[in-house]
Motif scaffolding. Structure first.
Motif, PDB file in Angstrom:
ATOM      1  N   GLY A   7       0.796  -1.218   0.000  1.00 44.96           N
ATOM      2  CA  GLY A   7       0.000   0.000   0.000  1.00 44.96           C
ATOM      3  C   GLY A   7       0.824   1.259   0.000  1.00 44.96           C
ATOM      4  N   GLY A   8       2.110   1.125   0.203  1.00 46.85           N
ATOM      5  CA  GLY A   8       2.999   2.270   0.260  1.00 46.85           C
ATOM      6  C   GLY A   8       3.482   2.710  -1.108  1.00 46.85           C
ATOM      7  N   SER A   9       4.441   3.637  -1.097  1.00 49.52           N
ATOM      8  CA  SER A   9       4.941   4.224  -2.339  1.00 49.52           C
ATOM      9  C   SER A   9       6.464   4.291  -2.330  1.00 49.52           C
ATOM     10  N   LEU A  10       7.023   4.245  -3.509  1.00 47.52           N
ATOM     11  CA  LEU A  10       8.441   4.491  -3.736  1.00 47.52           C
ATOM     12  C   LEU A  10       8.580   5.234  -5.056  1.00 47.52           C
ATOM     13  N   ARG A  11       9.644   6.004  -5.173  1.00 45.00           N
ATOM     14  CA  ARG A  11       9.931   6.688  -6.431  1.00 45.00           C
ATOM     15  C   ARG A  11      11.332   6.322  -6.881  1.00 45.00           C
ATOM     16  N   LEU A  12      11.406   5.733  -8.046  1.00 51.80           N
ATOM     17  CA  LEU A  12      12.695   5.371  -8.633  1.00 51.80           C
ATOM     18  C   LEU A  12      13.147   6.459  -9.592  1.00 51.80           C
ATOM     19  N   SER A  13      14.442   6.656  -9.640  1.00 54.35           N
ATOM     20  CA  SER A  13      15.043   7.595 -10.584  1.00 54.35           C
ATOM     21  C   SER A  13      16.085   6.890 -11.426  1.00 54.35           C
ATOM     22  N   CYS A  14      16.236   7.333 -12.646  1.00 55.64           N
ATOM     23  CA  CYS A  14      17.271   6.813 -13.537  1.00 55.64           C
ATOM     24  C   CYS A  14      17.932   8.000 -14.226  1.00 55.64           C
ATOM     25  N   SER A  29       0.508   2.367  -4.247  1.00 56.95           N
ATOM     26  CA  SER A  29      -0.296   1.167  -3.967  1.00 56.95           C
ATOM     27  C   SER A  29       0.513  -0.093  -4.193  1.00 56.95           C
ATOM     28  N   LEU A  30       1.713  -0.113  -3.672  1.00 55.27           N
ATOM     29  CA  LEU A  30       2.611  -1.241  -3.891  1.00 55.27           C
ATOM     30  C   LEU A  30       2.052  -2.531  -3.312  1.00 55.27           C
ATOM     31  N   LYS A  31       2.365  -3.622  -3.998  1.00 57.66           N
ATOM     32  CA  LYS A  31       1.931  -4.957  -3.592  1.00 57.66           C
ATOM     33  C   LYS A  31       3.166  -5.833  -3.391  1.00 57.66           C
ATOM     34  N   PRO A  32       3.068  -6.854  -2.565  1.00 64.52           N
ATOM     35  CA  PRO A  32       4.223  -7.759  -2.398  1.00 64.52           C
ATOM     36  C   PRO A  32       4.724  -8.329  -3.725  1.00 64.52           C
ATOM     37  N   GLU A  33       3.829  -8.543  -4.660  1.00 64.14           N
ATOM     38  CA  GLU A  33       4.243  -9.082  -5.962  1.00 64.14           C
ATOM     39  C   GLU A  33       5.006  -8.079  -6.821  1.00 64.14           C
ATOM     40  N   ASP A  34       5.103  -6.838  -6.371  1.00 69.50           N
ATOM     41  CA  ASP A  34       5.948  -5.859  -7.059  1.00 69.50           C
ATOM     42  C   ASP A  34       7.420  -6.004  -6.670  1.00 69.50           C
ATOM     43  N   ASP A  79      -0.086  -3.997 -17.989  1.00 70.64           N
ATOM     44  CA  ASP A  79      -1.415  -4.040 -17.363  1.00 70.64           C
ATOM     45  C   ASP A  79      -1.329  -4.134 -15.847  1.00 70.64           C
ATOM     46  N   PHE A  80      -0.309  -4.837 -15.348  1.00 71.58           N
ATOM     47  CA  PHE A  80      -0.267  -5.082 -13.911  1.00 71.58           C
ATOM     48  C   PHE A  80       0.158  -3.857 -13.097  1.00 71.58           C
ATOM     49  N   VAL A  81       0.519  -2.746 -13.763  1.00 80.91           N
ATOM     50  CA  VAL A  81       0.859  -1.519 -13.034  1.00 80.91           C
ATOM     51  C   VAL A  81      -0.023  -0.331 -13.400  1.00 80.91           C
ATOM     52  N   LYS A  82      -0.910  -0.537 -14.347  1.00 80.95           N
ATOM     53  CA  LYS A  82      -1.775   0.566 -14.767  1.00 80.95           C
ATOM     54  C   LYS A  82      -2.588   1.091 -13.588  1.00 80.95           C
ATOM     55  N   GLY A  83      -2.597   2.411 -13.464  1.00 80.14           N
ATOM     56  CA  GLY A  83      -3.323   3.047 -12.375  1.00 80.14           C
ATOM     57  C   GLY A  83      -2.547   3.133 -11.079  1.00 80.14           C
ATOM     58  N   ARG A  84      -1.402   2.463 -10.998  1.00 84.41           N
ATOM     59  CA  ARG A  84      -0.601   2.484  -9.779  1.00 84.41           C
ATOM     60  C   ARG A  84       0.760   3.147  -9.999  1.00 84.41           C
ATOM     61  N   PHE A  85       1.369   2.904 -11.137  1.00 89.45           N
ATOM     62  CA  PHE A  85       2.704   3.438 -11.442  1.00 89.45           C
ATOM     63  C   PHE A  85       2.587   4.538 -12.484  1.00 89.45           C
TER      64      PHE A  85
END
Length: 121
Positions: free
Chosen positions: A15-22, A82-87, A59-65
């Protein structure tokens, strides 16, 4: 020399969030993408940003990422909500100017070293 350096991974609760940078140095790419790879799994497409500003998502990240790019900094971001363990996976950024299938990791010729994302339940 072209370099892609990811940052921002870490541990998050479901349910939390993270932001990745490249951060990219050495050149610019028309297409910048994020892939992820869990242990024993294939490297999967997550999201792509094109230089014209358009995006595409698995599809598995649409609306979340959300993928975005700061052209002035030559940096691409992946906001993950809205992170999930499967992420849980190692997340890689990649760049390319030529591809036949943007969801295929073999079509990218520049890669970062990866950053670990772990989501606890």
């Amino acid at each position: 020399q072209v370099q892609l350096v990811e940052s921002g991974g870490g541990l998050a609760q479901a349910g939390g969030s993270l932001r990745l940078s490249c951060s990219v140095s050495g050149r610019t790419f028309n297409a910048m993408a994020w892939f992820r790879q869990a242990p024993g799994q294939e490297r999967d497409f997550v999201a792509i940003n094109w230089n014209d500003g358009s995006n595409n998502y698995a599809d598995f990240v649409k609306g979340r990422f959300t993928i975005s790019r700061d052209k002035a900094k030559n940096t691409v971001y992946l906001q993950m909500n809205s992170l999930k363990p499967e992420d849980t996976a190692v997340y890689y950024c990649a760049g390319t100017n030529f591809y036949s299938d943007f969801k295929r990791h073999n079509d990218y010729h520049a890669w970062g070293q990866g950053t670990q994302v772990t989501v606890s339940s």
